[in-house]
Write an enzyme that holds these catalytic residues in place. Structure first.
Site, PDB file in Angstrom:
ATOM      1  N   GLY A   1     -23.281  59.667  34.376  1.00  0.00           N
ATOM      2  CA  GLY A   1     -23.028  58.829  33.206  1.00  0.00           C
ATOM      3  C   GLY A   1     -21.942  57.783  33.367  1.00  0.00           C
ATOM      4  O   GLY A   1     -21.393  57.304  32.380  1.00  0.00           O
TER       5      GLY A   1
ATOM      6  N   MET B   1     -33.683  59.852  35.570  1.00  0.00           N
ATOM      7  CA  MET B   1     -34.412  60.175  36.795  1.00  0.00           C
ATOM      8  C   MET B   1     -35.876  60.534  36.567  1.00  0.00           C
ATOM      9  O   MET B   1     -36.487  61.170  37.418  1.00  0.00           O
ATOM     10  CB  MET B   1     -33.695  61.317  37.539  1.00  0.00           C
ATOM     11  CG  MET B   1     -32.290  60.934  37.998  1.00  0.00           C
ATOM     12  SD  MET B   1     -32.241  59.388  38.943  1.00  0.00           S
ATOM     13  CE  MET B   1     -32.942  59.957  40.494  1.00  0.00           C
TER      14      MET B   1
ATOM     15  N   ILE C   1     -39.818  59.116  35.553  1.00  0.00           N
ATOM     16  CA  ILE C   1     -40.691  57.967  35.365  1.00  0.00           C
ATOM     17  C   ILE C   1     -41.355  58.124  34.007  1.00  0.00           C
ATOM     18  O   ILE C   1     -41.889  59.200  33.696  1.00  0.00           O
ATOM     19  CB  ILE C   1     -41.732  57.890  36.494  1.00  0.00           C
ATOM     20  CG1 ILE C   1     -41.007  57.704  37.820  1.00  0.00           C
ATOM     21  CG2 ILE C   1     -42.722  56.756  36.246  1.00  0.00           C
ATOM     22  CD1 ILE C   1     -41.896  57.854  39.027  1.00  0.00           C
TER      23      ILE C   1
ATOM     24  N   HIS D   1     -30.271  49.528  38.996  1.00  0.00           N
ATOM     25  CA  HIS D   1     -30.661  50.129  40.271  1.00  0.00           C
ATOM     26  C   HIS D   1     -29.670  49.689  41.347  1.00  0.00           C
ATOM     27  O   HIS D   1     -29.326  48.506  41.425  1.00  0.00           O
ATOM     28  CB  HIS D   1     -32.083  49.679  40.633  1.00  0.00           C
ATOM     29  CG  HIS D   1     -32.609  50.347  41.863  1.00  0.00           C
ATOM     30  ND1 HIS D   1     -33.043  51.654  41.876  1.00  0.00           N
ATOM     31  CD2 HIS D   1     -32.748  49.895  43.138  1.00  0.00           C
ATOM     32  CE1 HIS D   1     -33.428  51.974  43.098  1.00  0.00           C
ATOM     33  NE2 HIS D   1     -33.263  50.923  43.887  1.00  0.00           N
TER      34      HIS D   1
ATOM     35  N   GLU E   1     -44.108  48.877  34.280  1.00  0.00           N
ATOM     36  CA  GLU E   1     -44.679  50.153  34.698  1.00  0.00           C
ATOM     37  C   GLU E   1     -44.348  50.591  36.114  1.00  0.00           C
ATOM     38  O   GLU E   1     -44.274  51.775  36.398  1.00  0.00           O
ATOM     39  CB  GLU E   1     -46.186  50.147  34.451  1.00  0.00           C
ATOM     40  CG  GLU E   1     -46.490  50.676  33.063  1.00  0.00           C
ATOM     41  CD  GLU E   1     -47.959  50.809  32.808  1.00  0.00           C
ATOM     42  OE1 GLU E   1     -48.613  51.506  33.595  1.00  0.00           O
ATOM     43  OE2 GLU E   1     -48.446  50.183  31.848  1.00  0.00           O
TER      44      GLU E   1
ATOM     45  N   ASP F   1     -38.732  50.685  39.455  1.00  0.00           N
ATOM     46  CA  ASP F   1     -37.689  49.707  39.810  1.00  0.00           C
ATOM     47  C   ASP F   1     -38.266  48.303  40.022  1.00  0.00           C
ATOM     48  O   ASP F   1     -37.797  47.550  40.895  1.00  0.00           O
ATOM     49  CB  ASP F   1     -36.896  50.170  41.052  1.00  0.00           C
ATOM     50  CG  ASP F   1     -36.226  51.508  40.815  1.00  0.00           C
ATOM     51  OD1 ASP F   1     -35.732  51.731  39.692  1.00  0.00           O
ATOM     52  OD2 ASP F   1     -36.203  52.340  41.735  1.00  0.00           O
TER      53      ASP F   1
HETATM   54  C1  GRF Z   1     -26.476  54.577  39.447  1.00  0.00           C
HETATM   55  O1  GRF Z   1     -26.217  54.248  40.782  1.00  0.00           O
HETATM   56  C2  GRF Z   1     -27.676  53.838  38.937  1.00  0.00           C
HETATM   57  O2  GRF Z   1     -27.797  52.551  39.457  1.00  0.00           O
HETATM   58  C3  GRF Z   1     -28.797  54.697  39.424  1.00  0.00           C
HETATM   59  O3  GRF Z   1     -28.339  56.008  39.256  1.00  0.00           O
HETATM   60  C4  GRF Z   1     -26.922  56.023  39.300  1.00  0.00           C
HETATM   61  C5  GRF Z   1     -26.454  56.612  38.024  1.00  0.00           C
HETATM   62  O4  GRF Z   1     -25.063  56.777  38.011  1.00  0.00           O
HETATM   63  N1  GRF Z   1     -30.038  54.390  38.739  1.00  0.00           N
HETATM   64  P1  GRF Z   1     -24.328  57.138  36.663  1.00  0.00           P
HETATM   65  O5  GRF Z   1     -24.985  58.380  36.093  1.00  0.00           O
HETATM   66  O6  GRF Z   1     -24.436  55.969  35.740  1.00  0.00           O
HETATM   67  O7  GRF Z   1     -22.916  57.411  37.075  1.00  0.00           O
END
Ligand code: GRF
Length: 206
Positions: free
Chosen positions: A15, A93, A95, A112, A145, A148
């Site tokens: 987070g 995490m 889809i 990303h 869809e 990334d």
């Molecule tokens: C970040 O690197 C984000 O770009 C990727 O997952 C990570 C999440 O980190 N999608 P956090 O939970 O915001 O610290």
């Protein structure tokens, strides 16, 4: 004064991007506010960060749903019930289904840790090191869809140093992420992002 944009954040883990958004929302004149944080993981630290900021923290258990579609639509219902005008996926995490993407078309962002379209998917920092690239970075893009993919809003590059490990490169990229995401949300909230085909035009501020 115009009302601040209601934002919902989806997060599965640590987070830190959520925290960057919370910090931005705490500054006067920032045009957005977070109204709910939703996680697919009961013990995601992101939910604790939300609670600490007195923001509603919601765990939606994917195991309660038959498939990805019904889980995604449950998310849509919760976000819509809170009249969210923008969804920020911040280390979420899972889809999500076409139904989610359609419900929030042009109103969902993701961050990303690579310079997309290079290295989508899992372990982008490891992919960058494996390819020996000399620069990497972070991307904020609209959600569509594909994984990334979607029109790119903002990017920031960082150098890849010869001695980098996945951890050191990730940490350097994260610093850029924490600048980029609040800035992208600000631009969206100010009505300055226009999707033109697969590109995003950033309008001048008035
Ligand atoms: C970040 O690197 C984000 O770009 C990727 O997952 C990570 C999440 O980190 N999608 P956090 O939970 O915001 O610290």
């Amino acid at each position: 004064m115009t009302p601040r944009l209601a934002v919902g954040v989806l997060a599965s883990g640590r987070g830190s991007n959520l925290q960057a958004l919370l910090d931005a929302c705490g500054t006067p004149s920032y045009p957005a506010r977070i109204v709910v944080v939703i996680s697919d993981r009961e013990h995601a630290p992101a939910l604790d960060l939300a609670r600490a900021a007195h923001i509603e923290a919601l765990w939606i258990n994917p195991k309660d749903f038959a498939d990805r579609e019904s889980f995604s639509l449950a998310l849509v219902r919760e976000l819509q019930a809170r009249k969210v005008g923008l969804v920020c996926q911040a280390g979420f995490m899972r889809i999500l289904s076409a139904g989610y993407v359609q419900a929030f078309a042009g109103r969902a962002l993701n961050i990303h840790p690579s310079l997309l379209p290079a290295f989508p998917g899992l372990h982008p920092q490891r992919q960058a090191l494996d390819h020996g690239v000399r620069v990497s970075g972070a991307t904020v893009h609209f959600v569509e869809e594909g994984v990334d993919s979607g029109p790119i809003v903002l990017q920031e590059s960082v150098p890849v140093e010869p001695g980098d490990t996945e951890a050191t490169l990730s940490a350097r990229i994260l610093v850029a992420e924490h600048r980029l995401y609040p800035e992208a949300v600000r631009l969206f909230a100010e009505g300055r992002l226009e999707i033109v085909g697969r590109r995003v035009r950033i309008k001048e501020s008035r």
